[in-house]
Scaffold this motif. Structure first.
Motif, PDB file in Angstrom:
ATOM      1  N   GLU A  55     -22.593   3.408 -15.151  1.00 41.09           N
ATOM      2  CA  GLU A  55     -21.906   2.523 -16.109  1.00 41.09           C
ATOM      3  C   GLU A  55     -22.874   1.472 -16.648  1.00 41.09           C
ATOM      4  OE1 GLU A  55     -19.030   2.012 -17.830  1.00 41.09           O
ATOM      5  OE2 GLU A  55     -19.922   0.091 -18.458  1.00 41.09           O
ATOM      6  N   ASN A  56     -22.842   1.312 -17.943  1.00 39.35           N
ATOM      7  CA  ASN A  56     -23.732   0.348 -18.590  1.00 39.35           C
ATOM      8  C   ASN A  56     -23.377  -1.107 -18.243  1.00 39.35           C
ATOM      9  OD1 ASN A  56     -25.906  -0.096 -20.586  1.00 39.35           O
ATOM     10  ND2 ASN A  56     -24.286  -1.230 -21.630  1.00 39.35           N
ATOM     11  N   GLY A  57     -22.095  -1.369 -18.077  1.00 42.24           N
ATOM     12  CA  GLY A  57     -21.666  -2.739 -17.795  1.00 42.24           C
ATOM     13  C   GLY A  57     -21.684  -3.030 -16.308  1.00 42.24           C
ATOM     14  N   GLY A  58     -21.255  -4.251 -15.989  1.00 43.25           N
ATOM     15  CA  GLY A  58     -21.184  -4.648 -14.578  1.00 43.25           C
ATOM     16  C   GLY A  58     -19.738  -4.782 -14.145  1.00 43.25           C
ATOM     17  N   ILE A  59     -19.584  -5.256 -12.908  1.00 38.22           N
ATOM     18  CA  ILE A  59     -18.231  -5.517 -12.413  1.00 38.22           C
ATOM     19  C   ILE A  59     -17.877  -6.950 -12.804  1.00 38.22           C
ATOM     20  CG2 ILE A  59     -16.964  -5.995 -10.272  1.00 38.22           C
ATOM     21  CD1 ILE A  59     -18.135  -3.410  -9.172  1.00 38.22           C
ATOM     22  N   ASP A  60     -16.721  -7.125 -13.400  1.00 45.98           N
ATOM     23  CA  ASP A  60     -16.286  -8.472 -13.773  1.00 45.98           C
ATOM     24  C   ASP A  60     -14.929  -8.737 -13.140  1.00 45.98           C
ATOM     25  OD1 ASP A  60     -15.669 -10.879 -14.816  1.00 45.98           O
ATOM     26  OD2 ASP A  60     -16.050 -10.360 -16.917  1.00 45.98           O
ATOM     27  N   ASP A  61     -14.941  -9.574 -12.107  1.00 50.47           N
ATOM     28  CA  ASP A  61     -13.687  -9.903 -11.422  1.00 50.47           C
ATOM     29  C   ASP A  61     -13.245 -11.329 -11.718  1.00 50.47           C
ATOM     30  OD1 ASP A  61     -12.918  -7.554 -10.187  1.00 50.47           O
ATOM     31  OD2 ASP A  61     -14.296  -7.839  -8.497  1.00 50.47           O
ATOM     32  N   ARG A  62     -13.824 -11.915 -12.751  1.00 51.93           N
ATOM     33  CA  ARG A  62     -13.439 -13.297 -13.045  1.00 51.93           C
ATOM     34  C   ARG A  62     -11.978 -13.364 -13.492  1.00 51.93           C
ATOM     35  NH1 ARG A  62     -17.472 -14.769 -17.521  1.00 51.93           N
ATOM     36  NH2 ARG A  62     -16.911 -12.626 -17.971  1.00 51.93           N
ATOM     37  N   GLY A  65     -14.063  -0.351 -18.434  1.00 51.67           N
ATOM     38  CA  GLY A  65     -14.097  -0.106 -19.880  1.00 51.67           C
ATOM     39  C   GLY A  65     -12.982  -0.824 -20.634  1.00 51.67           C
ATOM     40  N   GLY A  66     -12.377  -0.120 -21.559  1.00 53.16           N
ATOM     41  CA  GLY A  66     -11.341  -0.691 -22.422  1.00 53.16           C
ATOM     42  C   GLY A  66     -10.195  -1.326 -21.662  1.00 53.16           C
ATOM     43  N   THR A  67      -9.880  -0.812 -20.479  1.00 50.92           N
ATOM     44  CA  THR A  67      -8.699  -1.342 -19.773  1.00 50.92           C
ATOM     45  C   THR A  67      -8.935  -2.721 -19.166  1.00 50.92           C
ATOM     46  OG1 THR A  67      -9.310  -0.143 -17.758  1.00 50.92           O
ATOM     47  CG2 THR A  67      -7.756   0.944 -19.257  1.00 50.92           C
ATOM     48  N   VAL A  68     -10.190  -3.192 -19.207  1.00 48.45           N
ATOM     49  CA  VAL A  68     -10.474  -4.545 -18.701  1.00 48.45           C
ATOM     50  C   VAL A  68     -10.397  -5.563 -19.841  1.00 48.45           C
ATOM     51  CG1 VAL A  68     -12.255  -5.983 -17.589  1.00 48.45           C
ATOM     52  CG2 VAL A  68     -11.836  -3.672 -16.770  1.00 48.45           C
ATOM     53  N   ILE A  69     -10.508  -5.093 -21.069  1.00 49.69           N
ATOM     54  CA  ILE A  69     -10.496  -6.033 -22.201  1.00 49.69           C
ATOM     55  C   ILE A  69      -9.308  -5.820 -23.127  1.00 49.69           C
ATOM     56  CG2 ILE A  69     -13.016  -6.267 -22.182  1.00 49.69           C
ATOM     57  CD1 ILE A  69     -13.069  -4.492 -24.715  1.00 49.69           C
ATOM     58  N   ASN A  70      -8.496  -4.822 -22.848  1.00 47.15           N
ATOM     59  CA  ASN A  70      -7.475  -4.502 -23.860  1.00 47.15           C
ATOM     60  C   ASN A  70      -6.278  -5.452 -23.814  1.00 47.15           C
ATOM     61  OD1 ASN A  70      -5.620  -3.498 -21.973  1.00 47.15           O
ATOM     62  ND2 ASN A  70      -6.193  -1.366 -22.295  1.00 47.15           N
ATOM     63  N   CYS A  97      -3.691  -4.783 -14.499  1.00 47.32           N
ATOM     64  CA  CYS A  97      -3.996  -3.557 -13.780  1.00 47.32           C
ATOM     65  C   CYS A  97      -4.908  -2.736 -14.694  1.00 47.32           C
ATOM     66  CB  CYS A  97      -2.722  -2.786 -13.471  1.00 47.32           C
ATOM     67  SG  CYS A  97      -3.057  -1.273 -12.587  1.00 47.32           S
ATOM     68  N   SER A  98      -6.123  -2.476 -14.255  1.00 41.44           N
ATOM     69  CA  SER A  98      -7.089  -1.751 -15.080  1.00 41.44           C
ATOM     70  C   SER A  98      -7.485  -0.457 -14.373  1.00 41.44           C
ATOM     71  CB  SER A  98      -8.339  -2.613 -15.279  1.00 41.44           C
ATOM     72  OG  SER A  98      -9.011  -2.756 -14.036  1.00 41.44           O
ATOM     73  N   ALA A  99      -8.284   0.343 -15.043  1.00 41.63           N
ATOM     74  CA  ALA A  99      -8.796   1.556 -14.394  1.00 41.63           C
ATOM     75  C   ALA A  99      -9.600   1.169 -13.151  1.00 41.63           C
ATOM     76  CB  ALA A  99      -9.655   2.342 -15.367  1.00 41.63           C
ATOM     77  N   LYS A 100     -10.233   0.004 -13.210  1.00 42.67           N
ATOM     78  CA  LYS A 100     -11.020  -0.438 -12.049  1.00 42.67           C
ATOM     79  C   LYS A 100     -10.097  -0.774 -10.871  1.00 42.67           C
ATOM     80  CE  LYS A 100     -13.831  -4.240 -10.379  1.00 42.67           C
ATOM     81  NZ  LYS A 100     -12.755  -4.910  -9.628  1.00 42.67           N
ATOM     82  N   THR A 101      -9.071  -1.596 -11.127  1.00 41.80           N
ATOM     83  CA  THR A 101      -8.208  -1.992  -9.998  1.00 41.80           C
ATOM     84  C   THR A 101      -7.351  -0.820  -9.519  1.00 41.80           C
ATOM     85  OG1 THR A 101      -6.422  -2.778 -11.431  1.00 41.80           O
ATOM     86  CG2 THR A 101      -8.082  -4.393 -10.806  1.00 41.80           C
ATOM     87  N   ALA A 102      -7.003   0.098 -10.440  1.00 41.57           N
ATOM     88  CA  ALA A 102      -6.101   1.185 -10.063  1.00 41.57           C
ATOM     89  C   ALA A 102      -6.837   2.372  -9.446  1.00 41.57           C
ATOM     90  CB  ALA A 102      -5.326   1.658 -11.288  1.00 41.57           C
ATOM     91  N   TYR A 103      -7.980   2.715 -10.031  1.00 42.06           N
ATOM     92  CA  TYR A 103      -8.634   3.977  -9.629  1.00 42.06           C
ATOM     93  C   TYR A 103      -9.929   3.791  -8.854  1.00 42.06           C
ATOM     94  CZ  TYR A 103      -5.491   7.020 -12.261  1.00 42.06           C
ATOM     95  OH  TYR A 103      -4.406   7.732 -12.695  1.00 42.06           O
ATOM     96  N   TYR A 104     -10.541   2.604  -8.953  1.00 39.53           N
ATOM     97  CA  TYR A 104     -11.836   2.443  -8.276  1.00 39.53           C
ATOM     98  C   TYR A 104     -11.734   1.568  -7.024  1.00 39.53           C
ATOM     99  CZ  TYR A 104     -16.603   1.119  -7.213  1.00 39.53           C
ATOM    100  OH  TYR A 104     -17.773   0.891  -6.537  1.00 39.53           O
ATOM    101  N   ASP A 105     -11.194   0.362  -7.167  1.00 38.65           N
ATOM    102  CA  ASP A 105     -11.178  -0.562  -6.021  1.00 38.65           C
ATOM    103  C   ASP A 105     -10.593   0.068  -4.746  1.00 38.65           C
ATOM    104  OD1 ASP A 105     -12.428  -2.491  -7.508  1.00 38.65           O
ATOM    105  OD2 ASP A 105     -10.611  -3.645  -7.956  1.00 38.65           O
ATOM    106  N   LEU A 117      -4.646 -14.211 -21.148  1.00 37.85           N
ATOM    107  CA  LEU A 117      -6.010 -14.253 -21.683  1.00 37.85           C
ATOM    108  C   LEU A 117      -6.501 -12.842 -21.998  1.00 37.85           C
ATOM    109  CD1 LEU A 117      -7.565 -16.917 -19.263  1.00 37.85           C
ATOM    110  CD2 LEU A 117      -6.320 -17.282 -21.393  1.00 37.85           C
ATOM    111  N   ALA A 118      -5.528 -11.933 -22.135  1.00 34.52           N
ATOM    112  CA  ALA A 118      -5.842 -10.504 -22.249  1.00 34.52           C
ATOM    113  C   ALA A 118      -7.058 -10.193 -23.109  1.00 34.52           C
ATOM    114  CB  ALA A 118      -4.635  -9.747 -22.772  1.00 34.52           C
ATOM    115  N   GLN A 119      -7.120 -10.791 -24.285  1.00 33.79           N
ATOM    116  CA  GLN A 119      -8.185 -10.359 -25.187  1.00 33.79           C
ATOM    117  C   GLN A 119      -9.225 -11.447 -25.390  1.00 33.79           C
ATOM    118  OE1 GLN A 119      -7.587  -7.246 -27.815  1.00 33.79           O
ATOM    119  NE2 GLN A 119      -5.398  -7.594 -27.969  1.00 33.79           N
ATOM    120  N   ALA A 120      -9.295 -12.382 -24.427  1.00 37.27           N
ATOM    121  CA  ALA A 120     -10.179 -13.535 -24.625  1.00 37.27           C
ATOM    122  C   ALA A 120     -11.575 -13.321 -24.042  1.00 37.27           C
ATOM    123  CB  ALA A 120      -9.549 -14.769 -24.008  1.00 37.27           C
ATOM    124  N   ASN A 121     -11.726 -12.345 -23.148  1.00 34.82           N
ATOM    125  CA  ASN A 121     -13.021 -12.216 -22.460  1.00 34.82           C
ATOM    126  C   ASN A 121     -14.009 -11.382 -23.270  1.00 34.82           C
ATOM    127  OD1 ASN A 121     -11.343 -10.075 -21.916  1.00 34.82           O
ATOM    128  ND2 ASN A 121     -12.180  -9.654 -19.913  1.00 34.82           N
TER     129      ASN A 121
END
Ligand SMILES: Cc1cc2nc3c(=O)[nH]c(=O)nc-3n(C[C@H](O)[C@H](O)[C@H](O)COP(=O)(O)OP(=O)(O)OC[C@H]3O[C@@H](n4cnc5c(N)ncnc54)[C@H](O)[C@@H]3O)c2cc1C
Length: 591
Positions: free
Chosen positions: A40-47, A89-94, A210-218, A55-59
């Motif tokens: 993955e090009n990006g990092g983990i963002d748990d802020r 991906g998109g599910t963290v910023i959507n 709830c994102s792909a990260k929290t649902a499928y990875y964590d 704040l859905a679309q503020a980050n």
């Protein structure tokens, strides 16, 4: 992040730890004998900013700094191309809006030559990935919320309808119920044609995204057979000529801060899940794509595949708005205009996880069939069926080309959906104030993704060509007129004395409406729903992957992300991406 090590081999290498990449990684590593590397090009963002619904679309730091090329049919202006650069991906910023397309939208995929991809073949995956968490009885009663839990499943993605709503939403809902033409649906996830409540991707137990990260990875990140490499960019797919077919054997990738790339090998498959913009880009940069585009960028052509970077679609969106009076307190603009309220809302969320910050903003959508939006629905359908299609498409759709043939097939199917009571051509967001955002759901214009000819590895050239086809302008204008009628006629909205602010009642003709919308900067060629670009269609229709998501002309290479959608469904896309990825996992596993 872990530094990239040389010469590592896994069963599967997944490019992109976004929405679909993490679903596939999770499902494949259920078998402990299967090893998976996700890059993955990006990092983990748990802020907190990634988690707080309000704040859905503020980050915005998690977006790629990517702009479209000048849009030739929108005054050569450019717009941001929204793509998440982060694990999840998109599910963290959507925007956390959660809904699905109509059955007929997926049946269109099957009609285009993709067996198993109609609603019948997809339905179980739309159920598999999601769990619905019901609102409290009290909130349900207070706002007349309706839902049917039985159409959801017991999957990792948690969706819920928040407890916080603006008081005037009740009138907004009533106003749609007063419109006898538009059916009210008790549950939109059962039948998303009409007006209905929709949940958000918010876990009601934590009141967080709830994102792909929290649902499928964590939950599974400690599996020893799974490795996630973050902050690492896949630069190239590595191919070998095994016999006749070009075989993907791995990838070359560079970790941020490191000067030299590393190679990672796949015993079984390389799976591209880099999303609708970067999957086509990576294919082209690796030598698979339209020969003309590759040659212009001095990339040697390994396989000439015209469908790569073609058929790009989105939902052009118009941020229509009315000036309204007598709104209750609070209302959709209170957070923006009242600093005391905003501070109290933040404090309330921090202390109790209640209040306005638990809401992502929208829980009601209208997807009316086109015949209810426009009396001209038949004439508009005939107008596009009678067009010389190639005149309103990018140059690559030349006469006799597979791309044009594919578009003509799509057009036939779209024509039937423009007449149907079971599909929608426009979306109208239901708002408790003067916001009347609408979006085109079945555009006829098509975008392209091509290589930067001097720097093929730099960001690709993205042009949506929105409104190249004048029919899209006509539909936009009809959707505006529909909103005008709604705000003028609905008895429940009278007390707000709505007066159209933008585009403005003085804009009367189709052209007036379009030009006023451009002038007032309320039109966007994208609703952040990029899709297509590596479409699942037969090769003779300009497809890029077959119905098992294998890239034509290659072995050991699949695509699983929003780029495979041959026709964009009428919805916000995440549910379809999750369902596609779940189905793809079964296909890859051979179950
Ligand atoms: C701002 C925004 C708002 C949205 N709002 C909503 C909404 O409210 N509701 C809804 O249903 N849908 C919404 N969507 C759409 C939905 O979130 C996306 O369609 C979906 O998440 C896309 O999933 P994907 O797997 O195709 O791609 P992504 O989730 O974008 O994943 C692709 C991943 O690949 C990575 N990547 C790309 N190239 C490389 C490379 N070369 N090397 C390594 N990694 C790479 C990216 O960093 C990214 O993490 C929104 C999207 C955006 C961007």
């Amino acid at each position: 992040s872990i530094a990239a090590k040389q010469n590592e081999t896994y069963d599967y290498v997944i490019v992109g730890g976004g929405t679909s990449g993490l679903v596939i990684a999770n499902r494949l590593t259920e078998n402990k004998d299967v090893t998976v590397l996700v890059i993955e090009n990006g990092g983990i963002d748990d802020r907190p900013a990634t988690k707080i619904p309000a704040l859905a679309q503020a980050n915005t730091e998690n977006y790629y700094p990517l702009q479209s090329a000048p849009e030739p049919f929108m005054r050569n202006r450019t717009w941001r191309v929204s793509v998440g650069n982060v694990v999840g991906g998109g599910t963290v910023i959507n925007g956390m809006q959660f809904d699905r397309g109509a059955d007929a939208d997926y049946d269109a995929w099957e009609e285009l030559g993709n067996p198993g991809w109609g609603w019948k073949g997809l339905q179980k995956y739309f159920t598999k990935f999601v769990t619905f968490q019901a609102p409290s009885k009290e909130v349900t009663k207070k706002f007349n919320i309706t839902y049917d839990k039985s159409v959801y499943g017991n999957g990792p993605v948690k969706v819920s309808i928040p407890s916080f709503h603006f008081p005037d939403l009740k009138d907004a809902l009533r106003s749609w119920k007063e419109d006898e033409d538009v059916p009210y649906e008790v549950e939109g996830y059962k039948r998303p044609v009409g007006v209905f409540w929709t949940p958000n991707t918010i876990d009601n137990t934590t009141k967080e995204r709830c994102s792909a990260k929290t649902a499928y990875y964590d939950p599974i990140k400690s599996r020893p057979n799974l490795r996630l490499l973050t902050n690492t960019h896949v630069d190239q797919i590595l191919f070998e000529d095994k016999g006749k077919k070009l075989t993907a054997i791995g990838v070359k990738a560079t970790t941020s801060g490191s000067s030299s790339p590393a190679s990672f090998y796949a015993r079984r498959e390389v799976i591209l899940a880099a999303g609708a913009i970067f999957t086509p880009h990576l294919l082209m940069a690796s030598g698979v794509g339209p020969a003309k585009v590759l040659s212009a960028a001095n990339v040697s052509v390994k396989y000439n595949l015209p469908g790569v970077g073609a058929n790009l679609q989105d939902h052009p969106a118009l941020y229509m708005a009315f000036n309204v009076s007598n709104l209750s307190f609070p209302n959709p603009s209170t957070r923006r205009t009242n600093a005391t309220y905003e501070a109290a809302a933040a404090a309330e969320y921090a202390a109790n996880k209640t209040g306005p910050y638990t809401s992502a903003g929208n829980n009601m959508l209208a997807f009316p069939p086109f015949k209810y939006v426009s009396e001209k629905y038949e004439a508009i359908k005939s107008a596009f069926l009678n067009q010389d299609a190639a005149s309103f498409l990018p140059d690559s759709y030349s006469k006799g080309s597979t791309l044009l043939n594919g578009f003509l097939e799509q057009r036939k199917i779209l024509a039937s959906r423009y007449l149907s009571s079971d599909a929608a051509v426009s979306e109208h967001i239901v708002n408790a104030g003067g916001g009347a955002t609408l979006a085109l759901q079945k555009p006829l214009s098509r975008g392209t993704i091509t290589l930067n000819s001097t720097h093929p590895h730099a960001f690709p050239i993205v042009v949506r060509n929105a409104f190249q086809n004048p029919v899209d302008k006509a539909v936009l204008a009809e959707a505006v007129r529909f909103n005008r009628r709604h705000y003028t006629n609905a008895p429940s909205l009278r007390k707000f004395s709505p007066v159209e602010n933008v585009p403005g009642a003085e804009a009367v003709t189709d052209d007036d409406i379009f030009e006023a919308s451009m002038e007032k900067a309320i039109l966007n060629p994208s609703f952040a729903h990029s899709s297509g670009g590596c479409s699942m269609m037969p090769l003779e229709f300009g497809g890029c992957v077959d119905h098992e998501l294998k890239v034509y002309g290659t072995k050991g290479l699949r695509v699983v992300d929003a780029s495979i959608m041959p026709l964009i469904p009428a919805q916000h896309l995440q549910a379809t991406v999750y369902a596609v990825a779940e189905k793809a996992a079964d296909i890859i596993k051979g179950t």
